[in-house]
Design an enzyme around this catalytic site. Structure first.
Site, PDB file in Angstrom:
ATOM      1  N   HIS A 122      68.012  -2.909   9.196  1.00 60.21           N
ATOM      2  CA  HIS A 122      69.119  -2.606  10.202  1.00 60.21           C
ATOM      3  C   HIS A 122      68.903  -3.131  11.614  1.00 60.21           C
ATOM      4  O   HIS A 122      69.845  -3.302  12.563  1.00 60.21           O
ATOM      5  CB  HIS A 122      69.249  -1.252  10.579  1.00 60.21           C
ATOM      6  CG  HIS A 122      69.762  -0.162   9.318  1.00 60.21           C
ATOM      7  ND1 HIS A 122      70.829  -0.628   8.672  1.00 60.21           N
ATOM      8  CD2 HIS A 122      69.256   0.779   8.767  1.00 60.21           C
ATOM      9  CE1 HIS A 122      71.155   0.239   7.567  1.00 60.21           C
ATOM     10  NE2 HIS A 122      70.200   1.098   7.542  1.00 60.21           N
ATOM     11  N   ASP A 159      69.044  -1.267  -0.936  1.00 56.70           N
ATOM     12  CA  ASP A 159      69.271   0.261  -0.061  1.00 56.70           C
ATOM     13  C   ASP A 159      70.402   0.731   0.050  1.00 56.70           C
ATOM     14  O   ASP A 159      71.425  -0.117  -0.207  1.00 56.70           O
ATOM     15  CB  ASP A 159      68.474  -0.027   1.422  1.00 56.70           C
ATOM     16  CG  ASP A 159      68.506   1.212   2.170  1.00 56.70           C
ATOM     17  OD1 ASP A 159      67.069   1.578   2.377  1.00 56.70           O
ATOM     18  OD2 ASP A 159      69.606   1.732   2.757  1.00 56.70           O
ATOM     19  N   HIS A 161      71.903   1.762   2.437  1.00 56.00           N
ATOM     20  CA  HIS A 161      72.885   1.217   3.366  1.00 56.00           C
ATOM     21  C   HIS A 161      73.122  -0.235   3.604  1.00 56.00           C
ATOM     22  O   HIS A 161      71.858  -0.735   3.007  1.00 56.00           O
ATOM     23  CB  HIS A 161      72.064   1.786   4.668  1.00 56.00           C
ATOM     24  CG  HIS A 161      71.818   3.312   4.656  1.00 56.00           C
ATOM     25  ND1 HIS A 161      70.525   4.086   4.242  1.00 56.00           N
ATOM     26  CD2 HIS A 161      72.684   4.181   5.113  1.00 56.00           C
ATOM     27  CE1 HIS A 161      70.799   5.253   4.565  1.00 56.00           C
ATOM     28  NE2 HIS A 161      72.022   5.542   4.938  1.00 56.00           N
ATOM     29  N   ASP A 239      66.615   4.864  -1.017  1.00 54.94           N
ATOM     30  CA  ASP A 239      67.603   6.064  -0.561  1.00 54.94           C
ATOM     31  C   ASP A 239      69.013   6.018  -1.480  1.00 54.94           C
ATOM     32  O   ASP A 239      69.572   6.609  -1.368  1.00 54.94           O
ATOM     33  CB  ASP A 239      68.022   6.083   0.838  1.00 54.94           C
ATOM     34  CG  ASP A 239      68.214   4.826   1.456  1.00 54.94           C
ATOM     35  OD1 ASP A 239      68.272   3.737   0.535  1.00 54.94           O
ATOM     36  OD2 ASP A 239      68.189   4.397   2.672  1.00 54.94           O
TER      37      ASP A 239
HETATM   38 ZN   LIG Z   1      68.733   3.220   4.039  1.00 54.99          ZN
END
Ligand SMILES: [Zn+2]
Length: 301
Positions: A122, A159, A161, A239
């Site tokens: 991120h 991931d 995200h 995740d």
């Molecule tokens: Zn994540």
């Protein structure tokens, strides 16, 4: 596998999900699976500022260095805090990725997995975000291009995200084919438009492994094959596991193993087996440990 004890010293509160226990869970399953006895383990060295400047704004890197508290916690972004030893951990996390690139590019290892934290995907060119300070996989890619003159690197991010930081850093860099699968709509809610070499694969909450595998088989694998990467980098976030409450995907160990083995086939075909993977998310500790083992077996076997 590359790690460093300092990656366990980044602590920002007992209730923060991105905790040192994540690395303990991985080590536990390494032993239980007996992979521990097979794989070579190395201690990371710290990334240098110059290596971080390859992927990040110099003023931003310097500001992170200047923000480290002597005690207590400093918040650089929501849920993204520095404790007294967090910078040290982040430098070892990025440094593990640099070392991994050296090991595979120099033929000293075929694949390397960096069991490190804090994660990185991120973190944008000039911004900390979502538990991340320095974008470990982006540092690896830039280092591989600068040090070894590579011109085609595939970065795969599974991931739950979106790897917004990695997209941000490589948006205008056609040497990198970036493939990110993620839950949408979901954090970080800023999926870019993508382009010819940024392949965003948003999928809805509740996605199961068969849908995931079909989408990746249709949309990514042929493009990675055509790209003919000289190195495959993986932002390995777990995740997206069924048991992980940080996201709402329903993937399980066999799905991570499948994707990892598919990437391994492409690495064998195009780049003499060279794969560097680094830990991103994964917060359900038991599932994380089992999933990392499935992933490592996928890229090794
Ligand atoms: Zn994540």
């Amino acid at each position: 596998m590359i790690s460093h004890p300092s990656c366990g010293f980044h602590e920002v509160g007992d209730d923060h999900p991105e905790s040192p226990n994540r690395l303990h869970a991985i080590n536990d399953q390494l032993i239980a699976s007996r992979l521990d006895a097979i794989i070579d383990k190395q201690q990371a060295t710290q990334a240098t500022k110059e290596q971080l400047y390859l992927a990040h704004d110099k003023a931003y890197v310097d500001s992170v260095f200047a923000s480290v508290p002597e005690q207590g916690i400093v918040e650089l972004a929501p849920d993204t805090q520095l404790g007294p030893r967090s910078l040290e951990a982040a430098l070892y996390a990025a440094g593990a990725n640099v070392m991994a690139v050296d090991l595979v590019m120099q033929g000293k290892a075929q694949q390397a997995f960096c069991a490190v934290r804090p994660p990185g995907h991120h973190a944008e060119y000039a911004k900390a975000m979502g538990f991340c300070f320095f974008n470990n996989i982006a540092v690896a890619a830039h280092y591989a291009m600068a040090q070894y003159g590579l011109e085609r690197i595939a970065v795969i991010d599974f991931d739950v995200h979106h790897g917004n930081g990695t997209e941000n850093i490589f948006f205008d860099d056609e040497r990198v084919l970036f493939c990110s699968s993620f839950e949408s709509p979901f954090f970080p809610y800023n999926m870019g438009p993508g382009n010819e070499h940024i392949l965003n694969l948003p999928m809805p909450a509740g996605t199961y492994g068969d849908e995931f595998m079909q989408a990746i088989g249709d949309k990514w694998l042929p493009k990675i094959d055509a790209f003919a990467p000289q190195l495959i980098l993986i932002s390995a976030g777990f995740d997206s596991h069924y048991e992980d409450d940080m996201g709402h995907f329903n993937l399980v160990e066999t799905d991570f193993h499948w994707l990892s083995a598919e990437l391994k086939k492409l690495a064998v075909k195009h780049c003499d087996n060279k794969i560097v993977a680094t830990l991103e998310g994964g917060y359900a500790l038991n599932a994380l440990g089992r999933s990392v083992i499935a992933h490592i077996k996928g890229i090794m076997e």
